[in-house]
Design an enzyme around this catalytic site. Sequence first.
Site, PDB file in Angstrom:
ATOM      1  N   ASN A  83      14.843  -6.715  85.081  1.00 44.89           N
ATOM      2  CA  ASN A  83      15.961  -6.756  84.143  1.00 44.89           C
ATOM      3  C   ASN A  83      17.074  -5.796  84.550  1.00 44.89           C
ATOM      4  O   ASN A  83      18.259  -6.130  84.473  1.00 44.89           O
ATOM      5  CB  ASN A  83      15.472  -6.426  82.733  1.00 44.89           C
ATOM      6  CG  ASN A  83      14.610  -7.522  82.135  1.00 44.89           C
ATOM      7  OD1 ASN A  83      14.784  -8.693  82.444  1.00 44.89           O
ATOM      8  ND2 ASN A  83      13.680  -7.143  81.278  1.00 44.89           N
ATOM      9  N   ASP A 118       6.556  -8.631  78.484  1.00 41.33           N
ATOM     10  CA  ASP A 118       6.052  -9.157  79.765  1.00 41.33           C
ATOM     11  C   ASP A 118       4.534  -9.151  79.806  1.00 41.33           C
ATOM     12  O   ASP A 118       3.942  -9.140  80.878  1.00 41.33           O
ATOM     13  CB  ASP A 118       6.614  -8.336  80.930  1.00 41.33           C
ATOM     14  CG  ASP A 118       6.243  -6.865  80.840  1.00 41.33           C
ATOM     15  OD1 ASP A 118       6.131  -6.350  79.716  1.00 41.33           O
ATOM     16  OD2 ASP A 118       6.078  -6.220  81.888  1.00 41.33           O
TER      17      ASP A 118
END
Length: 234
Positions: A83, A118
């Site tokens: 990210n 995640d």
Amino acid sequence: MPPLVRPPTCPAGLDNCPVLSELLSIQEECRRLQELAQTDPLTGLYNRRYLMKVLDQEMERTRRTGLPTSLIMLDLDYFKRFNDTYGHSFGDIVLQRVALIFKDNVRKLDILCRYGGDEFALVLPGTRLPQAVRLAERLKEILAQSREKLQERSAHITASFGVDTFTGREGLTPETFLQHTDRWLFVAKARGRNIVCHSDLTQVGPEVGLTPEERRAFLFPTTSENGRTGGSYG
């Protein structure tokens, strides 16, 4: 064999019945809402709510039949870097890709869930620990060999895995079963990531690979309201 539930019919016996049409429309909308309530919109996997429901059902099945239920929990390694480096849209693509890899490599009866962020969970009905560990090892290798590409950018995906098995004799609840498995995931992070750890391991301790915050959480675990061991995997 005739269906157990008779399909709805028009109370007036009409072929083109507005009441029946409305009823079928309501049933379809209820089915759609139920699916939305138990599905993660990004990956299409089941969500945490459904995980807790199905884990409770499978553990009860284990108590009745004696067939074990195994649980795999995994966390993508250093996912925050995806990210931070490539942007959240690329991170979303990675999560979707991982979900597809899992779908292609498990049985139809296995239950895949996105636990949050995640982290993923995989419920394996009727599966003993050695078989569950072999599956986790296979998924780990498949992930390690994959690379996700987007607009000339490439990312190497790895994950850490924790595995445990419920045999019906442990006196666990779904929440504590998750805690036990999550703890083995923590051990995998502590031992350097991109490995599988499980309840057959004899030596457990905080080693390299943990941030100071993770090390404190490993040594002094706390339990949040949802039953998950506290701390961040990073």
